[in-house]
Design an enzyme around this catalytic site. Structure first.
Site, PDB file in Angstrom:
ATOM      1  N   TYR A 170      46.913  53.195  44.448  1.00 38.11           N
ATOM      2  CA  TYR A 170      45.591  53.150  45.082  1.00 38.11           C
ATOM      3  C   TYR A 170      45.334  54.363  45.978  1.00 38.11           C
ATOM      4  O   TYR A 170      44.191  54.630  46.331  1.00 38.11           O
ATOM      5  CB  TYR A 170      45.451  51.861  45.901  1.00 38.11           C
ATOM      6  CG  TYR A 170      45.606  50.618  45.068  1.00 38.11           C
ATOM      7  CD1 TYR A 170      44.625  50.253  44.161  1.00 38.11           C
ATOM      8  CD2 TYR A 170      46.748  49.829  45.159  1.00 38.11           C
ATOM      9  CE1 TYR A 170      44.765  49.123  43.372  1.00 38.11           C
ATOM     10  CE2 TYR A 170      46.896  48.695  44.383  1.00 38.11           C
ATOM     11  CZ  TYR A 170      45.905  48.353  43.489  1.00 38.11           C
ATOM     12  OH  TYR A 170      46.051  47.236  42.707  1.00 38.11           O
TER      13      TYR A 170
ATOM     14  N   HIS B 299      53.334  43.099  46.605  1.00 39.09           N
ATOM     15  CA  HIS B 299      54.118  44.034  45.803  1.00 39.09           C
ATOM     16  C   HIS B 299      55.541  44.126  46.350  1.00 39.09           C
ATOM     17  O   HIS B 299      55.736  44.263  47.553  1.00 39.09           O
ATOM     18  CB  HIS B 299      53.495  45.436  45.832  1.00 39.09           C
ATOM     19  CG  HIS B 299      52.272  45.556  44.975  1.00 39.09           C
ATOM     20  ND1 HIS B 299      51.339  46.542  45.148  1.00 39.09           N
ATOM     21  CD2 HIS B 299      51.835  44.796  43.939  1.00 39.09           C
ATOM     22  CE1 HIS B 299      50.377  46.403  44.254  1.00 39.09           C
ATOM     23  NE2 HIS B 299      50.647  45.349  43.511  1.00 39.09           N
TER      24      HIS B 299
ATOM     25  N   LYS C  45      54.639  36.343  42.303  1.00 38.69           N
ATOM     26  CA  LYS C  45      55.670  36.610  41.305  1.00 38.69           C
ATOM     27  C   LYS C  45      57.046  36.303  41.883  1.00 38.69           C
ATOM     28  O   LYS C  45      57.305  36.537  43.059  1.00 38.69           O
ATOM     29  CB  LYS C  45      55.606  38.074  40.855  1.00 38.69           C
ATOM     30  CG  LYS C  45      54.356  38.406  40.038  1.00 38.69           C
ATOM     31  CD  LYS C  45      54.405  39.832  39.511  1.00 38.69           C
ATOM     32  CE  LYS C  45      53.213  40.129  38.621  1.00 38.69           C
ATOM     33  NZ  LYS C  45      53.258  41.508  38.085  1.00 38.69           N
TER      34      LYS C  45
ATOM     35  N   ARG D  66      41.157  42.785  42.492  1.00 36.84           N
ATOM     36  CA  ARG D  66      42.353  43.120  43.277  1.00 36.84           C
ATOM     37  C   ARG D  66      42.373  44.607  43.593  1.00 36.84           C
ATOM     38  O   ARG D  66      42.698  45.022  44.715  1.00 36.84           O
ATOM     39  CB  ARG D  66      43.568  42.712  42.454  1.00 36.84           C
ATOM     40  CG  ARG D  66      44.901  42.741  43.159  1.00 36.84           C
ATOM     41  CD  ARG D  66      45.888  41.949  42.308  1.00 36.84           C
ATOM     42  NE  ARG D  66      47.271  42.307  42.536  1.00 36.84           N
ATOM     43  CZ  ARG D  66      48.043  41.776  43.490  1.00 36.84           C
ATOM     44  NH1 ARG D  66      47.522  40.895  44.317  1.00 36.84           N
ATOM     45  NH2 ARG D  66      49.308  42.118  43.620  1.00 36.84           N
TER      46      ARG D  66
ATOM     47  N   HIS E  44      41.869  41.886  37.448  1.00 36.26           N
ATOM     48  CA  HIS E  44      42.587  42.793  38.338  1.00 36.26           C
ATOM     49  C   HIS E  44      41.650  43.791  39.016  1.00 36.26           C
ATOM     50  O   HIS E  44      42.031  44.420  39.999  1.00 36.26           O
ATOM     51  CB  HIS E  44      43.672  43.541  37.560  1.00 36.26           C
ATOM     52  CG  HIS E  44      45.061  43.135  37.976  1.00 36.26           C
ATOM     53  ND1 HIS E  44      45.474  41.821  37.994  1.00 36.26           N
ATOM     54  CD2 HIS E  44      46.121  43.857  38.413  1.00 36.26           C
ATOM     55  CE1 HIS E  44      46.718  41.762  38.410  1.00 36.26           C
ATOM     56  NE2 HIS E  44      47.137  42.970  38.686  1.00 36.26           N
TER      57      HIS E  44
ATOM     58  N   ARG F 216      46.010  37.476  42.960  1.00 32.12           N
ATOM     59  CA  ARG F 216      45.923  37.499  41.504  1.00 32.12           C
ATOM     60  C   ARG F 216      45.119  36.281  41.029  1.00 32.12           C
ATOM     61  O   ARG F 216      45.037  35.266  41.717  1.00 32.12           O
ATOM     62  CB  ARG F 216      47.311  37.468  40.873  1.00 32.12           C
ATOM     63  CG  ARG F 216      48.216  38.621  41.304  1.00 32.12           C
ATOM     64  CD  ARG F 216      49.610  38.446  40.747  1.00 32.12           C
ATOM     65  NE  ARG F 216      50.495  39.562  41.125  1.00 32.12           N
ATOM     66  CZ  ARG F 216      51.249  39.584  42.212  1.00 32.12           C
ATOM     67  NH1 ARG F 216      51.240  38.539  43.035  1.00 32.12           N
ATOM     68  NH2 ARG F 216      52.016  40.624  42.479  1.00 32.12           N
TER      69      ARG F 216
END
Length: 302
Positions: free
Chosen positions: A281, A272, A173, A249, A246, A149
């Site tokens: 994706y 994730h 995160k 990414r 993004h 990110r």
């Protein structure tokens, strides 16, 4: 409104201390809840106990009337759901007003990405004869080569790059750390920037920064600064495509899957928590597989 502000303060502490949520996550949740508080004040809802399912549904209607997407509304409702679950658990209310409120189904979302030819044009657009050009190429190569990110890129520290193993350690995160490998192109761009361009940029600042990427004044670059860098690279390449952080990414994940990478590995690289976040994706990859099949199999078409 009586009681709401104090519960909001307690919930913020709960997110920061017990849940160990990232500053960005806490900011988003609290902002959503403050917007709901503004709605309650306009509707003259005086206490926490006066908030029921009807009030929440009225708020929902207002969000849609304001033209917000289902995705945004879902996020705001998730913020409310977590907040009232916390209050209910702390015995502040008998029953959560979110009990029978259903989240709206999200629209089918296909992530945008750069084609490999477009990525090559971006790489060529960086002028590596200047310190800023060396930095810009290193940023671009790292974002595309690792899928991190923009916030993770801006916060990356020098000591977290291992050139012998070609890996970086990033904090994502929820303050979760993960190791990510990078390739030869990213390695070359990073080494050139750190040994040359970064030293020149660092000399402009009175204090040494531990962060890898610096701005033109020698201070740590911000996520917004990286967005400006990406916009400039697109302009230099004379490309008419839109760019957002993004998108790099998305390109990283899509190109990996197109070349045969398995979903679990891509999930781990992206950081994730849930596989469902990575599965968006596969839609792009399935389209690619379909094109390959139709163009290659002798009996795909009459």
């Amino acid at each position: 409104m009586t009681g709401y502000k104090e519960w909001l303060r307690q919930y913020k502490e709960y997110l920061q201390i017990e849940k160990n949520a990232s500053p960005h996550t806490v900011h988003m949740y609290i902002r959503d809840l403050e917007e709901f508080q503004e709605f309650l004040l306009k509707e003259v809802v005086s206490t926490i106990d006066d908030i029921d399912m009807g009030v929440v549904r009225l708020y929902l209607s207002q969000l849609y009337d304001n033209g917000l997407s289902r995705r945004t509304v879902s996020r705001k409702l998730s913020s409310l759901r977590g907040f009232f679950r916390f209050i209910e658990r702390e015995e502040g209310i008998e029953k959560s007003p979110m009990m029978d409120v259903r989240l709206p189904k999200e629209n089918h979302y296909i992530p945008q990405f750069f084609y490999e030819e477009e990525m090559e044009e971006l790489f060529k657009s960086a002028d590596t004869s200047t310190p800023l050009g060396q930095r810009n190429l290193a940023i671009l190569e790292l974002l595309y080569g690792t899928g991190i990110r923009v916030s993770e890129c801006a916060n990356l520290e020098l000591e977290r790059i291992d050139f012998s193993l070609s890996t970086i350690l990033v904090t994502g995160k929820g303050r979760k750390e993960r190791y990510i490998p990078f390739g030869e192109f990213a390695k070359s761009a990073l080494e050139n920037y750190i040994e040359n361009g970064r030293k020149e940029l660092s000399a402009k600042s009175g204090s040494a920064s531990s962060k890898v990427f610096l701005n033109n004044r020698g201070n740590s670059i911000t996520p917004r600064g990286i967005r400006v860098v990406l916009d400039k690279l697109v302009t230099n390449a004379s490309m008419t495509v839109d760019i957002h952080p993004h998108k790099m990414r998305h390109s990283f994940a899509t190109h990996l899957l197109n070349e045969g990478a398995d979903l679990r590995s891509v999930q781990e690289l992206l950081g994730h928590e849930h596989l469902s976040s990575t599965q968006i994706y596969t839609h792009v990859s399935k389209d690619r597989l379909k094109d390959v099949y139709e163009n290659s199999h002798p009996r795909a078409r009459k």
